[in-house]
Structure formats: C-alpha cells, structure tokens
Design an enzyme around this catalytic site. Structure first.
Site, PDB file in Angstrom:
ATOM      1  N   GLY A   8       0.806  -1.211   0.000  1.00 49.05           N
ATOM      2  CA  GLY A   8       0.000   0.000   0.000  1.00 49.05           C
ATOM      3  C   GLY A   8       0.839   1.260   0.000  1.00 49.05           C
ATOM      4  O   GLY A   8       0.476   2.261   0.636  1.00 49.05           O
ATOM      5  N   ASP A  54      -2.193  -7.215  -6.333  1.00 51.50           N
ATOM      6  CA  ASP A  54      -3.452  -7.343  -5.613  1.00 51.50           C
ATOM      7  C   ASP A  54      -3.190  -8.302  -4.463  1.00 51.50           C
ATOM      8  O   ASP A  54      -2.801  -9.460  -4.685  1.00 51.50           O
ATOM      9  CB  ASP A  54      -4.527  -7.904  -6.554  1.00 51.50           C
ATOM     10  CG  ASP A  54      -5.905  -7.972  -5.902  1.00 51.50           C
ATOM     11  OD1 ASP A  54      -5.983  -8.121  -4.665  1.00 51.50           O
ATOM     12  OD2 ASP A  54      -6.901  -7.891  -6.643  1.00 51.50           O
ATOM     13  N   SER A  80      -9.634   0.158   4.282  1.00 47.35           N
ATOM     14  CA  SER A  80      -9.482   0.939   5.514  1.00 47.35           C
ATOM     15  C   SER A  80     -10.708   1.739   5.911  1.00 47.35           C
ATOM     16  O   SER A  80     -10.654   2.499   6.875  1.00 47.35           O
ATOM     17  CB  SER A  80      -8.278   1.880   5.387  1.00 47.35           C
ATOM     18  OG  SER A  80      -8.394   2.676   4.233  1.00 47.35           O
ATOM     19  N   SER A 125      -5.943  -1.132  13.952  1.00 46.95           N
ATOM     20  CA  SER A 125      -6.805   0.046  14.089  1.00 46.95           C
ATOM     21  C   SER A 125      -7.413   0.136  15.469  1.00 46.95           C
ATOM     22  O   SER A 125      -7.694  -0.890  16.113  1.00 46.95           O
ATOM     23  CB  SER A 125      -7.921  -0.023  13.035  1.00 46.95           C
ATOM     24  OG  SER A 125      -8.918   0.936  13.289  1.00 46.95           O
ATOM     25  N   GLU A 127     -10.322   0.806  15.900  1.00 53.50           N
ATOM     26  CA  GLU A 127     -11.673   0.255  15.763  1.00 53.50           C
ATOM     27  C   GLU A 127     -11.773  -1.141  16.369  1.00 53.50           C
ATOM     28  O   GLU A 127     -12.862  -1.595  16.714  1.00 53.50           O
ATOM     29  CB  GLU A 127     -12.076   0.198  14.291  1.00 53.50           C
ATOM     30  CG  GLU A 127     -12.171   1.545  13.601  1.00 53.50           C
ATOM     31  CD  GLU A 127     -13.459   2.285  13.899  1.00 53.50           C
ATOM     32  OE1 GLU A 127     -14.323   1.721  14.600  1.00 53.50           O
ATOM     33  OE2 GLU A 127     -13.598   3.436  13.445  1.00 53.50           O
ATOM     34  N   TYR A 137     -14.763  -4.496   9.045  1.00 54.08           N
ATOM     35  CA  TYR A 137     -13.424  -3.916   9.144  1.00 54.08           C
ATOM     36  C   TYR A 137     -12.767  -4.277  10.474  1.00 54.08           C
ATOM     37  O   TYR A 137     -11.637  -4.788  10.508  1.00 54.08           O
ATOM     38  CB  TYR A 137     -13.499  -2.400   8.996  1.00 54.08           C
ATOM     39  CG  TYR A 137     -12.182  -1.704   9.244  1.00 54.08           C
ATOM     40  CD1 TYR A 137     -11.182  -1.721   8.278  1.00 54.08           C
ATOM     41  CD2 TYR A 137     -11.929  -1.033  10.440  1.00 54.08           C
ATOM     42  CE1 TYR A 137      -9.970  -1.091   8.500  1.00 54.08           C
ATOM     43  CE2 TYR A 137     -10.724  -0.404  10.667  1.00 54.08           C
ATOM     44  CZ  TYR A 137      -9.745  -0.436   9.692  1.00 54.08           C
ATOM     45  OH  TYR A 137      -8.533   0.191   9.928  1.00 54.08           O
ATOM     46  N   ARG A 171      -4.648  12.627   2.401  1.00 50.46           N
ATOM     47  CA  ARG A 171      -5.798  11.810   2.785  1.00 50.46           C
ATOM     48  C   ARG A 171      -6.724  11.621   1.588  1.00 50.46           C
ATOM     49  O   ARG A 171      -6.990  12.552   0.837  1.00 50.46           O
ATOM     50  CB  ARG A 171      -6.552  12.484   3.930  1.00 50.46           C
ATOM     51  CG  ARG A 171      -7.643  11.642   4.549  1.00 50.46           C
ATOM     52  CD  ARG A 171      -7.109  10.318   5.015  1.00 50.46           C
ATOM     53  NE  ARG A 171      -7.525  10.018   6.384  1.00 50.46           N
ATOM     54  CZ  ARG A 171      -7.383   8.827   6.935  1.00 50.46           C
ATOM     55  NH1 ARG A 171      -6.876   7.828   6.238  1.00 50.46           N
ATOM     56  NH2 ARG A 171      -7.730   8.625   8.192  1.00 50.46           N
ATOM     57  N   ARG A 178     -11.275  14.434   4.746  1.00 48.05           N
ATOM     58  CA  ARG A 178     -10.949  15.052   3.464  1.00 48.05           C
ATOM     59  C   ARG A 178     -12.208  15.594   2.790  1.00 48.05           C
ATOM     60  O   ARG A 178     -12.167  16.617   2.103  1.00 48.05           O
ATOM     61  CB  ARG A 178     -10.252  14.034   2.571  1.00 48.05           C
ATOM     62  CG  ARG A 178      -9.873  14.567   1.203  1.00 48.05           C
ATOM     63  CD  ARG A 178      -8.702  15.556   1.253  1.00 48.05           C
ATOM     64  NE  ARG A 178      -8.581  16.204  -0.061  1.00 48.05           N
ATOM     65  CZ  ARG A 178      -8.105  15.619  -1.147  1.00 48.05           C
ATOM     66  NH1 ARG A 178      -7.643  14.375  -1.089  1.00 48.05           N
ATOM     67  NH2 ARG A 178      -8.066  16.271  -2.286  1.00 48.05           N
ATOM     68  N   ARG A 204     -12.933  12.071  18.420  1.00 50.64           N
ATOM     69  CA  ARG A 204     -11.822  11.299  17.883  1.00 50.64           C
ATOM     70  C   ARG A 204     -10.489  11.938  18.263  1.00 50.64           C
ATOM     71  O   ARG A 204     -10.428  13.042  18.782  1.00 50.64           O
ATOM     72  CB  ARG A 204     -11.919  11.209  16.343  1.00 50.64           C
ATOM     73  CG  ARG A 204     -13.126  10.412  15.840  1.00 50.64           C
ATOM     74  CD  ARG A 204     -12.974   8.940  16.135  1.00 50.64           C
ATOM     75  NE  ARG A 204     -14.058   8.157  15.571  1.00 50.64           N
ATOM     76  CZ  ARG A 204     -15.165   7.819  16.229  1.00 50.64           C
ATOM     77  NH1 ARG A 204     -15.334   8.230  17.491  1.00 50.64           N
ATOM     78  NH2 ARG A 204     -16.092   7.076  15.656  1.00 50.64           N
ATOM     79  N   PRO A 267     -23.815   2.219  10.461  1.00 48.04           N
ATOM     80  CA  PRO A 267     -24.664   1.259  11.160  1.00 48.04           C
ATOM     81  C   PRO A 267     -24.248   1.060  12.613  1.00 48.04           C
ATOM     82  O   PRO A 267     -25.077   0.818  13.487  1.00 48.04           O
ATOM     83  CB  PRO A 267     -24.471  -0.036  10.349  1.00 48.04           C
ATOM     84  CG  PRO A 267     -24.033   0.426   8.998  1.00 48.04           C
ATOM     85  CD  PRO A 267     -23.237   1.670   9.230  1.00 48.04           C
TER      86      PRO A 267
END
Length: 329
Positions: A8, A54, A80, A125, A127, A137, A171, A178, A204, A267
């Site tokens: 990446g 990939d 992400s 992350s 998260e 994710y 970003r 962004r 955040r 959600p």
C-alpha cells in the site's frame, strides 16, 4: 543496503513512510494496486520501486517476498473504511485478514531459508477495541492481529500498531476528514454552497500521518517486538474539525454551510475513540509533534491549491508539514 517492503505504498501512510525510509538510505519496494505506469502518486515516490500487486493474489505475494527478501515489512495495505467494509465484507476479509496469513507464512519461510530475521509491522486500528467491533473492518483487523501474534510466537519479529485516526494533505477523498477540508475549500472558492455530513458528535483523536510513520519505524527498530496504540491523546469532536476547516479556508466558520443527513450515519459507531499516548512514550519514546490545528490547516491549504491549479497531486502539497525529525535512540 537494507530493504523495506511496503504494501500500500501509494496510500497516505505508505508515501510518508517510503519518503522517511528513502531519506535514511533504505531501499523501498512498494506494492500498488493497478498498473505501475498509471499511478498519479508517482510524484511523491521518487526512488521507490513500485510493484503492481493485488493482495488477494497469494501466489504473487509469496513470489514478491521470495524475490525481494526484505529486512523490514510494513503491511499498510487494507480496506481501511469502516463504511465500505459493510458493503464489501468478503473483500475486506480477503485483504485485511487472509493476505496477512499468507504474508506471515512467506516471511517465516524466508527466515527459515536464509537464516536472517525479518521485522514485520502490522497496521491495525483503534476500531478493534471500539464500540463498532461488529463491523467487517474491525473483525478483519482483530483476526489479523491474532495471526501476527501467532507468528510472533513462532519466532517472527512482528509488531502491531493500533493506529488512531491520522490525517495529512494526502488523505483520500473517501474519508470524512478530506470530504470536510475539500468541501470547505470549495465553498470558500464559490464552487459549492453546502456540505452534507452525518453524525458530528463523535469524538476522535486526529493526528498527523508523518508523525505516525515515525512511530511505526521506532516500533520496528525496537529490540523486542511491541504492540502499541498510536495516537495523540487529544480528544476533538468532529464538529471541531468542521469549524477549523472552514476557518482555515478563510471563512468566519461553518455556520450556515453544513447540513446533516441521518442516512450518512454508520450502522455502528464508537462515540469516543481517543488514544492513551503514554505506552508509546514509555516503550519507544514517541509522542505526536503536530497539532490538530496544524494538520487541518495543511489539508485545507492543499485542497485550496488543488482547486486553484487543477493539479490533484503535487509534492508541494507536503510542504506545509514536512516530515518531523526522527529521534535516534
């Protein structure tokens, strides 16, 4: 010469990381999605060797590791976006989890073949530990952490960084930060009238990507692999980001320009997500150096420049926030 493999590499973090590694004389081989010759972000990656891959191509991933024989691997490539993961759960699992399984096996095989240790950084992350752990994710990132820990138990020098939100002029436009900075710039230049957003009440921890890649490098350089949260510890509401962006664009503020649309609310979401910066300070001597205001101001400045010039990618967009000097230990 040491060799670093960065998956990446054309993403925000990959670019800042590659530039930092290259500045230290490290060879950088980076993976990109799509043809190498059609990468608009080439402008930021002079000196890096780009390879089209990939990450769902397990054969290709194994072959790349065997060819490059890296000393350091930074696995930054991922689906992400939490929102995107709800729409593409299978893709999210394939890239964020299954590819990690293949990568660590390839690195263990390289270690056994060459007798040389390789150091892995796995980008995780915040998260994973938030209220939205049910998202595809978060589940994929948590599973990848388990894979890396198992590989560490098998002798791989692998570290995991739970990265809190970090921004920069690079970003992607798919992220709300962004969307906000670009929207504020467009309104300031008379290109649009309104900006439509979802929940503005979330809290955040927004840092600067250039700072975060230096934390990543310090983790990889540590004598003992370490798992750390990486963040500023500075809580800000999304509405604070909106207000700062409009002021940075030369307006009096966001009042009268922003509408809220309930359909844009995730959600599942975490109301407050803020890092404890002390573990990173204690383990690797790292703290964020750039302020929230500096980061948002630089993003808006770059978006204003993009709109005025029509040039989406230019090295000058990095100029407001140069890479911080990395401490030596």
């Amino acid at each position: 010469m040491r060799t670093a493999l960065v998956t990446g590499v054309a993403g925000q973090d990959g670019i800042y990381l590659a530039r930092s590694l290259l500045a230290d004389g490290i060879r950088v081989v980076g993976t990109v999605s799509g043809p190498v010759d059609n990468q608009p972000r080439h402008v930021y990656l002079a000196g890096a060797e780009l390879r089209s891959l990939d990450l769902r191509d397990g054969v290709g991933l194994r072959a790349l590791v065997a060819e490059v024989e890296p000393d350091e691997v930074y696995n930054l490539a991922a689906v992400s976006s939490v929102g995107r993961s709800w729409h593409e759960p299978e893709l999210t699992k394939a890239v964020n989890q299954t590819a990690v399984e293949i990568l660590v096996e390839a690195l263990l095989a390289q270690r056994d073949r060459t007798g040389r240790q390789v150091h892995l950084f796995q980008a995780s992350s915040a998260e994973v530990s938030g209220d939205a752990t049910a998202s595809p994710y978060a589940r994929s990132k948590a599973a990848a952490e388990d894979v890396v820990r198992d590989a560490r138990d098998r002798g791989l020098a692998a570290s995991i960084g739970r990265l809190y939100i970090h921004e920069s002029p690079l970003r992607a436009v798919t992220f709300v930060s962004r969307k906000i900075t670009q929207g504020a710039a467009e309104i300031a230049l008379g290109r649009r009238d309104r900006l439509v957003l979802g929940n503005l009440d979330v809290v955040r921890d927004w840092g600067f990507a250039g700072d975060y890649v230096e934390a990543i490098r310090l983790m990889v350089a540590a004598d003992v692999p370490v798992d750390l949260p990486i963040g500023t510890g500075d809580p800000r509401r999304l509405v604070d980001l909106v207000e700062r962006a409009f002021v940075a664009a030369g307006l009096d503020g966001a009042e009268g320009y922003v509408d809220q649309d309930p359909s844009l609310v995730r959600p599942a979401d975490t109301a407050v997500m803020v890092a404890d910066p002390e573990p990173a300070a204690a383990a690797i001597g790292w703290r964020a150096t750039r302020t929230f205001e500096e980061t948002i101001d630089a993003m808006v400045a770059a978006d204003l420049a993009r709109l005025r010039s029509g040039v989406d990618e230019a090295e000058a967009y990095l100029g407001k926030l140069p890479l911080p000097e990395r401490e030596t230990r």
